[in-house]
Motif scaffolding. Structure first.
Motif, PDB file in Angstrom:
ATOM      1  N   ALA A  92      -4.442  -3.574  -4.063  1.00 32.92           N
ATOM      2  CA  ALA A  92      -3.743  -3.609  -2.781  1.00 32.92           C
ATOM      3  C   ALA A  92      -4.547  -4.422  -1.768  1.00 32.92           C
ATOM      4  O   ALA A  92      -5.677  -4.854  -2.035  1.00 32.92           O
ATOM      5  CB  ALA A  92      -3.514  -2.187  -2.272  1.00 32.92           C
ATOM      6  N   GLY A 111       0.817  -1.210   0.000  1.00 25.92           N
ATOM      7  CA  GLY A 111       0.000   0.000   0.000  1.00 25.92           C
ATOM      8  C   GLY A 111       0.849   1.257   0.000  1.00 25.92           C
ATOM      9  O   GLY A 111       0.547   2.238  -0.680  1.00 25.92           O
ATOM     10  N   GLN A 130      -4.647   2.392  -5.189  1.00 22.43           N
ATOM     11  CA  GLN A 130      -4.880   1.296  -4.247  1.00 22.43           C
ATOM     12  C   GLN A 130      -5.593   0.092  -4.864  1.00 22.43           C
ATOM     13  O   GLN A 130      -5.825  -0.906  -4.166  1.00 22.43           O
ATOM     14  CB  GLN A 130      -5.692   1.804  -3.054  1.00 22.43           C
ATOM     15  CG  GLN A 130      -4.933   2.764  -2.154  1.00 22.43           C
ATOM     16  CD  GLN A 130      -3.722   2.119  -1.512  1.00 22.43           C
ATOM     17  OE1 GLN A 130      -3.806   1.046  -0.932  1.00 22.43           O
ATOM     18  NE2 GLN A 130      -2.582   2.774  -1.641  1.00 22.43           N
ATOM     19  N   THR A 149      -0.666   2.446   5.983  1.00 14.87           N
ATOM     20  CA  THR A 149      -0.330   3.014   4.671  1.00 14.87           C
ATOM     21  C   THR A 149      -0.092   4.509   4.758  1.00 14.87           C
ATOM     22  O   THR A 149       0.875   5.032   4.201  1.00 14.87           O
ATOM     23  CB  THR A 149      -1.449   2.712   3.663  1.00 14.87           C
ATOM     24  OG1 THR A 149      -1.573   1.296   3.508  1.00 14.87           O
ATOM     25  CG2 THR A 149      -1.149   3.334   2.303  1.00 14.87           C
ATOM     26  N   GLN A 167       1.241   4.223  -2.993  1.00 15.45           N
ATOM     27  CA  GLN A 167       1.057   5.648  -2.743  1.00 15.45           C
ATOM     28  C   GLN A 167       2.255   6.460  -3.233  1.00 15.45           C
ATOM     29  O   GLN A 167       2.105   7.544  -3.795  1.00 15.45           O
ATOM     30  CB  GLN A 167       0.851   5.896  -1.252  1.00 15.45           C
ATOM     31  CG  GLN A 167      -0.465   5.371  -0.700  1.00 15.45           C
ATOM     32  CD  GLN A 167      -1.661   6.041  -1.348  1.00 15.45           C
ATOM     33  OE1 GLN A 167      -2.280   5.489  -2.251  1.00 15.45           O
ATOM     34  NE2 GLN A 167      -1.983   7.235  -0.897  1.00 15.45           N
ATOM     35  N   ARG A 211      -9.770   1.818   0.913  1.00 16.54           N
ATOM     36  CA  ARG A 211      -9.135   2.514  -0.211  1.00 16.54           C
ATOM     37  C   ARG A 211      -9.635   3.948  -0.307  1.00 16.54           C
ATOM     38  O   ARG A 211      -8.861   4.876  -0.567  1.00 16.54           O
ATOM     39  CB  ARG A 211      -9.393   1.773  -1.526  1.00 16.54           C
ATOM     40  CG  ARG A 211      -8.625   0.477  -1.672  1.00 16.54           C
ATOM     41  CD  ARG A 211      -8.533   0.061  -3.112  1.00 16.54           C
ATOM     42  NE  ARG A 211      -9.831  -0.271  -3.685  1.00 16.54           N
ATOM     43  CZ  ARG A 211     -10.362  -1.475  -3.702  1.00 16.54           C
ATOM     44  NH1 ARG A 211      -9.700  -2.496  -3.169  1.00 16.54           N
ATOM     45  NH2 ARG A 211     -11.538  -1.693  -4.253  1.00 16.54           N
ATOM     46  N   THR A 268      -8.090   5.952   2.666  1.00 18.08           N
ATOM     47  CA  THR A 268      -6.667   6.182   2.418  1.00 18.08           C
ATOM     48  C   THR A 268      -6.466   7.259   1.361  1.00 18.08           C
ATOM     49  O   THR A 268      -5.592   8.126   1.487  1.00 18.08           O
ATOM     50  CB  THR A 268      -5.984   4.882   1.958  1.00 18.08           C
ATOM     51  OG1 THR A 268      -6.144   3.880   2.968  1.00 18.08           O
ATOM     52  CG2 THR A 268      -4.501   5.097   1.696  1.00 18.08           C
TER      53      THR A 268
END
Length: 435
Positions: free
Chosen positions: A342, A92, A339, A159, A96, A349, A352
């Motif tokens: 992931a 993750g 994501q 993450t 990013q 997701r 995040t």
């Protein structure tokens, strides 16, 4: 009453508030940075001898105060991560960094060039400055204190913490590219591009990681396996050693012209890997977290005061639009795309992707770049856009973090119970649930 006397009293009040407020604000839709941001603005209406805050004239102070806050937060983040380093377990974070960050930088640079009409150097600078994320400004979205368990961190917190730990350093090549472009008058030659790739990207990133690994390995051996007991610092529980580790890693790396931000985070992760179950990690983390909280409170108080003194006066609607688009469209969309595939579930997701908090790192990078280059845009305008972005992020994410993350925690707990974990499941059983 003199200004110095008042500032002493004010600093004492800020420090006391940094100690008390986290407990009072726990589980409420408010963050400590948001409160100090508001307090900084509110104090300006009182008939008190307050100094004028000018980040352009006082750029050196802003740069170094933000710099110290960033390196402390990086040490704290690295020490807090329980999960061992790995290609799959950190997937993750890699997504990013490898997808969300470049897409965000490209989009912000395009918006700055097209919507604001800025020259390429200034557009790239704004994109690089706003690239780092900072979960310190919304504590609900970062991992907690270090524990013995390696898998008790949910995917969202892990993450976002890992991403912030690394992208503070990885933003440097893009800021360096903007500085090189400004120095070349907007026309970077092939030789300039080659120098940027070999030096600013390849060498400085490699030096940062290598120095972090070396310093972390050395300190890990000293802390936990030194031949002489007097040198085995883990047996003496002195938290200020975290400060020594932070500044040593940062200073040594900068001396060899590497990226110190990368080195500090890598050093912390390497120290953690040396002896994962030792309680000394908690001692180090608690000390550095207290310093980080105090400096963050001071900086956000100053940002609030700067805004109240008219710091956003040069802001145009186009500059505000770039900030809003970054926070509500660019980052969420880029993070959501990154994501796919992931380990996180669909809800995770989205969360995040949304919590790409902009903060102290952006203030440092802007002060650093403006200290030596002219980007064809008035410095006051650049400060207004970046400050507005940070303030908007502190408000937006500070208000939403607690209810959003608390809901995810409740859903994980309910799912863990439904999947047979019992009425009181362990942390790793709850964290392992995907939503």
């Amino acid at each position: 009453m003199t200004t110095a006397d008042f500032l002493f009293a004010l600093l004492g009040a800020v420090a006391l508030g940094a100690a008390v407020l986290p407990r009072l604000l726990a589980r409420r839709p408010l963050s400590l940075p948001l409160v100090f941001l508001a307090l900084g603005a509110a104090v300006q209406v009182l008939p008190l001898p307050l100094p004028e805050i000018d980040p352009v004239a006082d750029g050196v102070w802003v740069e170094h105060l933000a710099e110290i806050c960033v390196v402390l937060s990086l040490m704290g983040a690295g020490l807090a991560l329980n999960r061992p380093f790995g290609r799959v377990s950190w997937q993750g974070v890699w997504r990013q960094l490898g997808i969300t960050m470049p897409l965000t930088i490209a989009a912000v640079a395009a918006l700055s060039w097209g919507l604001l009409g800025w020259p390429a150097a200034a557009a790239l600078l704004l994109a690089g400055v706003l690239a780092p994320t900072d979960p310190v400004l919304a504590s609900e979205v970062r991992v907690g204190e270090p524990t013995d368990a390696e898998h008790d961190e949910d995917e969202v917190r892990f993450t976002l913490t890992g991403e912030a730990g690394l992208n503070d350093g990885l933003a440097f090549p893009f800021v360096a590219a903007a500085m090189a472009l400004a120095a070349a008058g907007g026309n970077l030659t092939d030789g300039g591009v080659g120098h940027w790739l070999l030096v600013d990207v390849l060498y400085k990133c490699t030096a940062g990681v290598a120095a972090g690994l070396a310093v972390g390995a050395l300190l890990g051996r000293l802390f936990f396996r030194a031949r002489w007991q007097a040198m085995r610092l883990s047996e003496h529980s002195e938290g200020f050693v975290a400060l020594a580790a932070t500044f040593l890693a940062y200073g040594v790396t900068e001396l060899v012209h590497g990226y110190g931000f990368l080195a500090v985070f890598v050093t912390a992760c390497r120290i953690r890997a040396a002896e994962r179950t030792n309680g000394y990690h908690g001692v180090l983390h608690d000390f550095v977290e207290q310093l980080e909280r105090l400096l963050t409170a001071v900086l956000l108080f100053l940002v609030g005061a700067f805004v109240a003194q008219g710091g956003l006066a040069p802001l145009s609607w186009q500059g505000a639009a770039v900030a809003v688009l970054l926070l509500l469209v660019v980052r969420p969309l880029a993070g959501w795309v990154a994501q796919f595939g992931a380990a996180a579930g669909p809800r995770e997701r989205v969360v995040t992707a949304f919590f790409g908090i902009r903060g102290i790192g952006s203030l440092f990078y802007l002060a650093y770049a403006l200290a030596s280059h002219d980007f064809g845009v008035p410095p006051e305008v650049l400060w207004a856009v970046v400050t507005f972005t940070v303030v908007a992020s502190v408000v937006l994410h500070g208000v939403s973090a607690t209810p959003v993350i608390s809901r995810l925690d409740r859903l994980r707990l309910l799912r863990a119970r439904a999947n047979g974990a019992g009425p009181d499941p362990d942390d790793h059983e709850v964290a392992g649930e995907r939503l």
